[in-house]
Design a protein around this motif. Sequence first.
Motif, mmCIF file in Angstrom:
data_model
loop_
_atom_site.group_PDB
_atom_site.id
_atom_site.type_symbol
_atom_site.label_atom_id
_atom_site.label_comp_id
_atom_site.label_asym_id
_atom_site.label_seq_id
_atom_site.Cartn_x
_atom_site.Cartn_y
_atom_site.Cartn_z
ATOM 1 N N GLU A 235 -56.665 2.644 -63.458
ATOM 2 C CA GLU A 235 -56.267 2.563 -61.869
ATOM 3 C C GLU A 235 -55.508 1.398 -61.656
ATOM 4 O O GLU A 235 -55.948 0.101 -62.138
ATOM 5 C CB GLU A 235 -57.480 2.624 -61.087
ATOM 6 C CG GLU A 235 -57.057 2.527 -59.505
ATOM 7 C CD GLU A 235 -58.496 2.548 -58.527
ATOM 8 O OE1 GLU A 235 -58.582 3.292 -57.640
ATOM 9 O OE2 GLU A 235 -59.577 2.381 -59.353
ATOM 10 N N ASP A 236 -54.385 1.194 -61.117
ATOM 11 C CA ASP A 236 -53.621 0.191 -60.461
ATOM 12 C C ASP A 236 -53.831 -0.118 -59.160
ATOM 13 O O ASP A 236 -53.278 0.519 -58.303
ATOM 14 C CB ASP A 236 -52.082 0.254 -60.985
ATOM 15 C CG ASP A 236 -51.229 -0.765 -60.724
ATOM 16 O OD1 ASP A 236 -51.758 -1.761 -60.092
ATOM 17 O OD2 ASP A 236 -50.129 -1.019 -61.306
ATOM 18 N N ARG B 37 -38.656 3.878 -62.712
ATOM 19 C CA ARG B 37 -39.285 2.639 -62.998
ATOM 20 C C ARG B 37 -38.246 1.773 -63.850
ATOM 21 O O ARG B 37 -38.200 0.605 -63.692
ATOM 22 C CB ARG B 37 -40.764 2.565 -63.768
ATOM 23 C CG ARG B 37 -41.280 1.520 -63.776
ATOM 24 C CD ARG B 37 -42.916 1.736 -64.339
ATOM 25 N NE ARG B 37 -43.450 0.690 -64.609
ATOM 26 C CZ ARG B 37 -44.572 0.511 -65.147
ATOM 27 N NH1 ARG B 37 -44.862 1.605 -65.921
ATOM 28 N NH2 ARG B 37 -45.323 -0.422 -65.280
ATOM 29 N N TRP C 158 -40.473 9.705 -63.134
ATOM 30 C CA TRP C 158 -41.233 8.265 -62.467
ATOM 31 C C TRP C 158 -40.939 7.358 -63.259
ATOM 32 O O TRP C 158 -40.364 5.998 -63.064
ATOM 33 C CB TRP C 158 -42.513 8.509 -62.267
ATOM 34 C CG TRP C 158 -43.489 7.166 -61.960
ATOM 35 C CD1 TRP C 158 -43.511 6.168 -61.101
ATOM 36 C CD2 TRP C 158 -44.076 6.169 -63.084
ATOM 37 N NE1 TRP C 158 -44.005 5.155 -61.032
ATOM 38 C CE2 TRP C 158 -44.549 5.195 -62.420
ATOM 39 C CE3 TRP C 158 -44.417 6.763 -64.412
ATOM 40 C CZ2 TRP C 158 -45.265 4.202 -63.145
ATOM 41 C CZ3 TRP C 158 -45.220 5.761 -65.015
ATOM 42 C CH2 TRP C 158 -45.486 4.710 -64.425
ATOM 43 N N ASN D 65 -49.905 10.610 -57.832
ATOM 44 C CA ASN D 65 -49.067 9.772 -58.127
ATOM 45 C C ASN D 65 -48.553 10.150 -59.472
ATOM 46 O O ASN D 65 -49.439 10.349 -60.476
ATOM 47 C CB ASN D 65 -49.662 8.372 -58.171
ATOM 48 C CG ASN D 65 -50.499 8.027 -56.801
ATOM 49 O OD1 ASN D 65 -51.305 8.708 -56.574
ATOM 50 N ND2 ASN D 65 -50.187 6.844 -56.282
ATOM 51 N N ALA E 153 -52.192 -1.919 -57.392
ATOM 52 C CA ALA E 153 -50.727 -2.050 -56.472
ATOM 53 C C ALA E 153 -50.307 -0.694 -56.253
ATOM 54 O O ALA E 153 -49.467 -0.588 -55.690
ATOM 55 C CB ALA E 153 -49.826 -2.583 -57.573
ATOM 56 N N GLU E 154 -51.006 0.444 -56.831
ATOM 57 C CA GLU E 154 -50.432 1.698 -56.449
ATOM 58 C C GLU E 154 -51.756 2.580 -56.004
ATOM 59 O O GLU E 154 -52.317 3.145 -56.870
ATOM 60 C CB GLU E 154 -49.676 2.356 -57.543
ATOM 61 C CG GLU E 154 -49.294 3.854 -57.092
ATOM 62 C CD GLU E 154 -48.187 4.245 -58.170
ATOM 63 O OE1 GLU E 154 -47.893 5.434 -58.093
ATOM 64 O OE2 GLU E 154 -47.699 3.520 -59.121
ATOM 65 N N ARG F 119 -47.352 8.677 -61.966
ATOM 66 C CA ARG F 119 -48.307 7.857 -63.071
ATOM 67 C C ARG F 119 -49.569 8.239 -63.569
ATOM 68 O O ARG F 119 -50.222 8.041 -64.439
ATOM 69 C CB ARG F 119 -48.166 6.416 -62.759
ATOM 70 C CG ARG F 119 -49.158 5.867 -61.748
ATOM 71 C CD ARG F 119 -48.781 4.322 -61.564
ATOM 72 N NE ARG F 119 -49.144 3.584 -62.496
ATOM 73 C CZ ARG F 119 -48.443 2.288 -62.403
ATOM 74 N NH1 ARG F 119 -47.979 1.855 -61.467
ATOM 75 N NH2 ARG F 119 -48.615 1.453 -63.486
ATOM 76 N N TYR F 120 -50.064 8.783 -62.566
ATOM 77 C CA TYR F 120 -51.496 9.319 -62.648
ATOM 78 C C TYR F 120 -51.813 10.713 -62.905
ATOM 79 O O TYR F 120 -52.937 11.276 -63.374
ATOM 80 C CB TYR F 120 -52.485 9.034 -61.447
ATOM 81 C CG TYR F 120 -52.693 7.581 -61.111
ATOM 82 C CD1 TYR F 120 -52.596 6.504 -61.888
ATOM 83 C CD2 TYR F 120 -52.593 6.900 -59.557
ATOM 84 C CE1 TYR F 120 -52.569 5.077 -61.713
ATOM 85 C CE2 TYR F 120 -52.648 5.783 -59.302
ATOM 86 C CZ TYR F 120 -52.770 4.980 -60.328
ATOM 87 O OH TYR F 120 -52.773 3.573 -59.932
ATOM 88 N N CYS G 128 -54.290 5.386 -54.954
ATOM 89 C CA CYS G 128 -54.254 6.786 -55.291
ATOM 90 C C CYS G 128 -54.029 7.458 -53.996
ATOM 91 O O CYS G 128 -54.643 7.454 -53.183
ATOM 92 C CB CYS G 128 -55.573 7.128 -56.059
ATOM 93 S SG CYS G 128 -56.037 6.274 -57.613
ATOM 94 N N ARG G 129 -53.046 8.573 -54.433
ATOM 95 C CA ARG G 129 -52.954 9.819 -53.380
ATOM 96 C C ARG G 129 -53.683 10.908 -53.777
ATOM 97 O O ARG G 129 -53.184 11.496 -54.952
ATOM 98 C CB ARG G 129 -51.385 10.017 -52.842
ATOM 99 C CG ARG G 129 -50.742 8.564 -52.692
ATOM 100 C CD ARG G 129 -49.265 9.117 -52.273
ATOM 101 N NE ARG G 129 -48.673 9.790 -53.025
ATOM 102 C CZ ARG G 129 -47.783 9.178 -54.132
ATOM 103 N NH1 ARG G 129 -47.640 7.806 -53.913
ATOM 104 N NH2 ARG G 129 -47.141 9.726 -55.320
#
Length: 314
Positions: free
Chosen positions: A225-226, A298, A294, A200, A228-229, A202-203, A231-232
């Motif tokens: 770690e969120d 956002r 991103w 992702n 709501a999203e 953001r990560y 991890c991929r």
Amino acid sequence: MSELALRLPDPVILAIPAFVGLAALEILVARLRKHPAYELRDTAASLTMGLVNLVQAVLFAGVIWWSLQATYEWRLFDLPVTIWTWLALLFAEDLVYYWFHRLSHEHRIWWAAHVNHHSSQHYNLSTALRQHWTGNLVFTWALWLPLALVGFPPALIVFQKGISLVYQFWIHTEQVRRLPRWFEAVFNTPSHHRVHHATNPRYLDRNYAGIFIIWDKLFGSFAPEDDAEPCRYGIVKNLGSFNPLRIAFHEWVDIGRDLRKAGSLREAMGYLFGPPGWRPDGTGVTSDILRARWQAERSDATTEAGTGAGAAAD
């Protein structure tokens, strides 16, 4: 070999039964939760990567040991072998690991050696064993030589590197969600390391920690770690292959192709030492570019939501 080296055990060898037991427990827990954690071909590839890594580590052990010993001969201080020396080394070696790990993501020549560890689209304890085959060839081990120059005994450095590897095994899991807040604040955890393995935007390129997450917070590379999203996992352009040879060497092959078309020494150096995704004409897509896109999307979404809310209020 020094007397100290003969007395210190190999933490990784001692931990092998724990590795097997924890993996079996992870499989059991995942099945009970009806959340399959393992894919046979992916796991087999990871185990193969780990076995070959072990072989090449044995082959390079003499060179690395000699280099540490030779550097130690020029040491600045005679540090006694005490618990305090080991505690100092615990933090010093972990700081070295942080920068090794960060450089391995930010510069393509070292990313080529490290990328295989991120190539699995699954995240489980077998992923921890998906280790490099070529890192020693590009002298990643040289970053630990300054520890010997300071005066830490080589045997103690090797021992602490083993401790770090053992610690990092258990954080490769999705079965542990969050640990107590004080532990999450100081130590690397499954939550923090899931972020590190995620693609992702953001990560991307975050949470390089080995044992202590404090380095990421200190040097601005931390991301929580969120929930709501989710991890991929994997890499930005996934391989779609379980072939260990392709996993180990695909980035080196791509570097070779890019070097053949380099139009100057500057371009060649950029392909080698620039960030992964760099292109001389500016068309490449790096982690920073993906993160910036991103953040812009956002920001635009937030602005649109605010405009919509204002219109509704009117």
